[in-house]
Design an enzyme around this catalytic site. Structure first.
Site, PDB file in Angstrom:
ATOM      1  CG  HIS A 186      28.473  68.462  38.922  1.00  0.00           C
ATOM      2  ND1 HIS A 186      27.603  68.526  39.986  1.00  0.00           N
ATOM      3  CD2 HIS A 186      29.641  67.998  39.408  1.00  0.00           C
ATOM      4  CE1 HIS A 186      28.229  68.086  41.049  1.00  0.00           C
ATOM      5  NE2 HIS A 186      29.459  67.748  40.732  1.00  0.00           N
ATOM      6  NE  ARG A 293      21.675  84.976  31.331  1.00  0.00           N
ATOM      7  CZ  ARG A 293      22.631  85.776  31.788  1.00  0.00           C
ATOM      8  NH1 ARG A 293      23.224  85.507  32.928  1.00  0.00           N
ATOM      9  NH2 ARG A 293      23.007  86.835  31.102  1.00  0.00           N
ATOM     10  NE  ARG A 329      16.155  85.722  30.908  1.00  0.00           N
ATOM     11  CZ  ARG A 329      17.365  85.923  30.388  1.00  0.00           C
ATOM     12  NH1 ARG A 329      17.775  87.143  30.106  1.00  0.00           N
ATOM     13  NH2 ARG A 329      18.171  84.916  30.169  1.00  0.00           N
ATOM     14  CD  GLU A 428      16.371  90.885  26.636  1.00  0.00           C
ATOM     15  OE1 GLU A 428      17.541  90.507  26.749  1.00  0.00           O
ATOM     16  OE2 GLU A 428      15.404  90.203  27.012  1.00  0.00           O
ATOM     17  CG  ASN A 451      24.698  90.372  27.908  1.00  0.00           C
ATOM     18  OD1 ASN A 451      25.465  91.261  28.251  1.00  0.00           O
ATOM     19  ND2 ASN A 451      24.413  89.344  28.687  1.00  0.00           N
ATOM     20  CG  ASP A 452      19.812  89.685  23.818  1.00  0.00           C
ATOM     21  OD1 ASP A 452      20.435  89.239  22.838  1.00  0.00           O
ATOM     22  OD2 ASP A 452      19.318  88.966  24.696  1.00  0.00           O
ATOM     23  NE  ARG A 462      24.199  87.319  23.709  1.00  0.00           N
ATOM     24  CZ  ARG A 462      23.397  87.296  24.762  1.00  0.00           C
ATOM     25  NH1 ARG A 462      22.210  87.901  24.720  1.00  0.00           N
ATOM     26  NH2 ARG A 462      23.757  86.734  25.874  1.00  0.00           N
ATOM     27  CB  CYS A 499      20.421  91.568  34.586  1.00  0.00           C
ATOM     28  SG  CYS A 499      19.260  91.480  33.225  1.00  0.00           S
TER      29      CYS A 499
HETATM   30  C1  PEP Z   1      21.028  90.402  28.229  1.00  0.00           C
HETATM   31  O1  PEP Z   1      20.561  90.246  27.103  1.00  0.00           O
HETATM   32  O2  PEP Z   1      21.766  91.336  28.550  1.00  0.00           O
HETATM   33  C2  PEP Z   1      20.721  89.424  29.282  1.00  0.00           C
HETATM   34  C3  PEP Z   1      21.017  89.655  30.537  1.00  0.00           C
HETATM   35  O3  PEP Z   1      20.136  88.261  28.906  1.00  0.00           O
HETATM   36  P1  PEP Z   1      20.918  87.048  28.229  1.00  0.00           P
HETATM   37  O4  PEP Z   1      22.390  87.332  28.302  1.00  0.00           O
HETATM   38  O5  PEP Z   1      20.517  85.848  28.995  1.00  0.00           O
HETATM   39  O6  PEP Z   1      20.374  87.100  26.831  1.00  0.00           O
HETATM   40 MG    MG Z   2      19.020  88.774  26.652  1.00  0.00          MG
END
Ligand code: PEP
Ligand code: MG
Length: 567
Positions: A186, A293, A329, A428, A451-452, A462, A499
């Site tokens: 918050h 998300r 998503r 991903e 990211n994944d 990660r 993303c």
């Molecule tokens: C990603 O994996 O790049 C992604 C945007 O999803 P998250 O970071 O929520 O796993």
């Molecule tokens: Mg992801």
């Protein structure tokens, strides 16, 4: 220097104001003079009401009606005859002291509200806690720090800030540092809307700081300096000035198009975790939401959010975005994202296990609740739905079939559903990138989750500090997977977004643009900077540059090459 999480961008140096709430200790006394205790209780209620009114009045200088609502809720509670009535009763019947009766009734009410299966009532539990804390302090003669009284430039240091704390911050508060909390807590959200720097989750900050110490905070990199030396103060001052100047200069781009000098247009969108974030996307010139998300809806809860609860949030986001595209998503839970109310199976490798779409296809009841809520909300804006962690074409087809089933059910029930919902998927998992030209026969769009994608391509967790050097967005192997995904989508006339964090990196934008990425989705505060980058580039040159990047050997070579090409 202490490390925390940069939750609201900015840089500031000022004196520390350590927010220390009084410690309330309640003792039980019996055989009291009930009339006297009731008199004490009434006086404490009166003072509590006055205190809240005072805080509200001072906070009104800075906050909107909507943000002031928290105080109205508190006033209503403090004026509620039920609350004081129960306390008076207890004093009369049990012959106990006012403090004890107040604490007992407060605990009971909090427990009752917290046990209710409804967000509204659970929020009321927080209000009861806030109001009765004030009441108990007044009964015990304890002073509650008045943040509105801060009258010199200060940085607040606290364990955490409550909604009523943040509502009290005035123009002298240059930022705050908290010991707990994350990017979506918050206090972090409030700091963003007040546009003051915040570093949260700063372990050890309370032990390291006393009121009056000087704090230098860098909420761009999540660093907090306690009594910094002259050199650090100077460095932070330069960084603060540059940050403010850049922020101001970028504002002219809020309504500009994201278009290259040779007329190639792309879309710059924002990543959000709740409805409030969507307002930030608009405020920062975002052209849509590229990733909602939704797992936060589930994680910030003590039960699976109902269809009704989810519908309200999706509707609010779509309405806030006023017809701009919103990519939602579906539930991406598992791996490191757990739920307090759901037991995941024990697995050796949760990141490679039962998660996201795998779980949703297994637990159609959970999946359908979300898809029904989304279908119902779809008439309020431009909705796109995407499935996370798709590895095979069949998974995508199965997930889409569940969507079609929900849509058909709702239409049969007479509930309107938009006939313009795009159904896409996240890319991903390397298998999906490699087979993108097949997936794109079925999916309306892709969004690349780097990211994944990087974690799975490099086989590097990660979350692991030790192998974090393998997070290499510029590695040509990753660029080739991104390229394959874009080519595969375009072959069947579908659009591709990204993303993952890579999409907002100023050095990555030129390469991604050159590879033909259609949409870039990032945190709201990165959008204008990315627009500035795009507006200064030639698409033709970037295409050429990106092709060359694909043929290099290492991430460093790519980065050096891009930096030499893009000035
Ligand atoms: C990603 O994996 O790049 C992604 C945007 O999803 P998250 O970071 O929520 O796993
Ligand atoms: Mg992801």
């Amino acid at each position: 220097m202490l490390k925390g999480i940069a939750a609201s961008a900015g840089v500031a140096t000022a004196k520390a104001y350590k927010l220390e709430q009084p410690v309330v200790v309640i003792n039980k006394t019996t055989d009291v003079d009930a009339a006297k205790e009731i008199e004490k209780l009434d006086a404490a209620f009166e003072k509590t009401i006055k205190d809240i009114e005072g805080v509200k009045e001072r906070a009104a200088k800075r906050l909107s009606e909507e943000e002031l609502a928290v105080f109205d809720a508190h006033l209503m509670m403090a004026n509620d005859p039920e609350l004081i009535g129960q306390m008076r009763n207890m004093i009369n019947t049990d012959g106990v002291n006012a403090e004890y009766a107040a604490a007992q009734v407060a605990d009971m009410m909090v427990a009752m509200f917290e046990s209710m299966d409804n967000d509204y009532f659970r929020e009321r539990a927080a209000d009861v806690k806030d109001v009765t804390f004030r009441l108990k302090c007044n009964l015990l003669g304890l002073e509650i720090p008045d943040l509105t009284a801060i009258n010199e430039p200060s940085i607040i240091v606290a364990h955490d800030l409550t909604p009523s704390d943040t509502a009290q911050l005035n123009e002298y508060v240059k930022g705050f540092v908290t010991a707990i909390g994350g990017k979506t807590s918050h206090s972090a959200i409030m700091a963003n809307s007040l546009e003051i720097p915040a570093v949260v989750g700063t372990t050890g900050i309370l032990e390291a700081v006393n009121t009056g110490d000087v704090i230098g905070m860098d909420a761009l990199d999540g660093e907090v300096f306690v009594n910094p030396d002259a050199e650090t103060v100077e460095r932070l001052a330069v960084k603060e000035k540059e940050y403010k100047e850049e922020k101001q200069a970028l504002k002219v781009l809020i309504n500009a198009k994201s278009v290259t000098v040779d007329g190639h247009e792309v879309e710059l969108a924002g990543n959000i975790g709740n409805a409030k974030d969507a307002e930030q996307v608009i405020a920062n010139g975002g052209e849509g939401v590229g990733l909602f998300r939704t797992e936060f809806l589930y994680m910030d809860n003590d039960h699976f959010p109902t269809e009704e609860e989810q519908f309200a949030v999706y509707k609010q986001v779509l309405e806030t975005m006023k017809g701009k595209k919103v990519v939602v998503r579906t539930l991406d839970i598992g791996g490191d994202k757990k739920l307090s109310y759901f037991e995941f199976p024990e697995e050796m490798n949760p990141f490679l296990g039962y998660r996201a779409i795998r779980l949703c296809l297994d637990r159609k009841d959970i999946f359908k609740t979300q898809l029904r809520a989304l279908c119902r909300a779809s008439v309020y804006g431009k909705l796109c739905i995407m499935f996370p962690m798709i590895a095979t074409v069949n998974e995508f087809k199965d997930a889409k079939a569940v969507f079609e089933e929900c849509k058909a059910e709702l239409i049969a029930e007479g509930t309107p559903v938009s006939d313009d919902i795009q159904i896409g998927m996240m890319v991903e998992i390397p298998a999906a990138a490699v087979l993108a030209d097949e997936f794109s026969k079925y999916a309306d769009f892709f969004s690349i989750g780097t990211n994944d994608l990087i974690q799975y391509s490099m086989a590097a967790d990660r979350m692991s500090q030790k192998v974090s050097y393998l997070y290499q967005p510029y590695n040509p192997a990753i660029l080739r997977l991104v390229n394959m995904t874009i080519q595969g989508a375009h072959k069947n006339g579908k659009w591709v977004g990204m993303c993952g964090a890579m999409a907002g990196e100023p050095n990555a934008v030129p390469i991604l643009l050159g590879l033909g990425l259609d949409e870039f989705s990032m945190s709201a505060t990165q959008i204008l900077k990315a627009r500035k980058v795009v507006n200064g580039l030639s698409y033709e040159q970037m295409q050429e540059m990106a092709q060359k990047c694909l043929s290099l050997d290492t991430a460093q070579e790519v980065l050096d090459f891009v930096q030499s090409e893009v000035k």
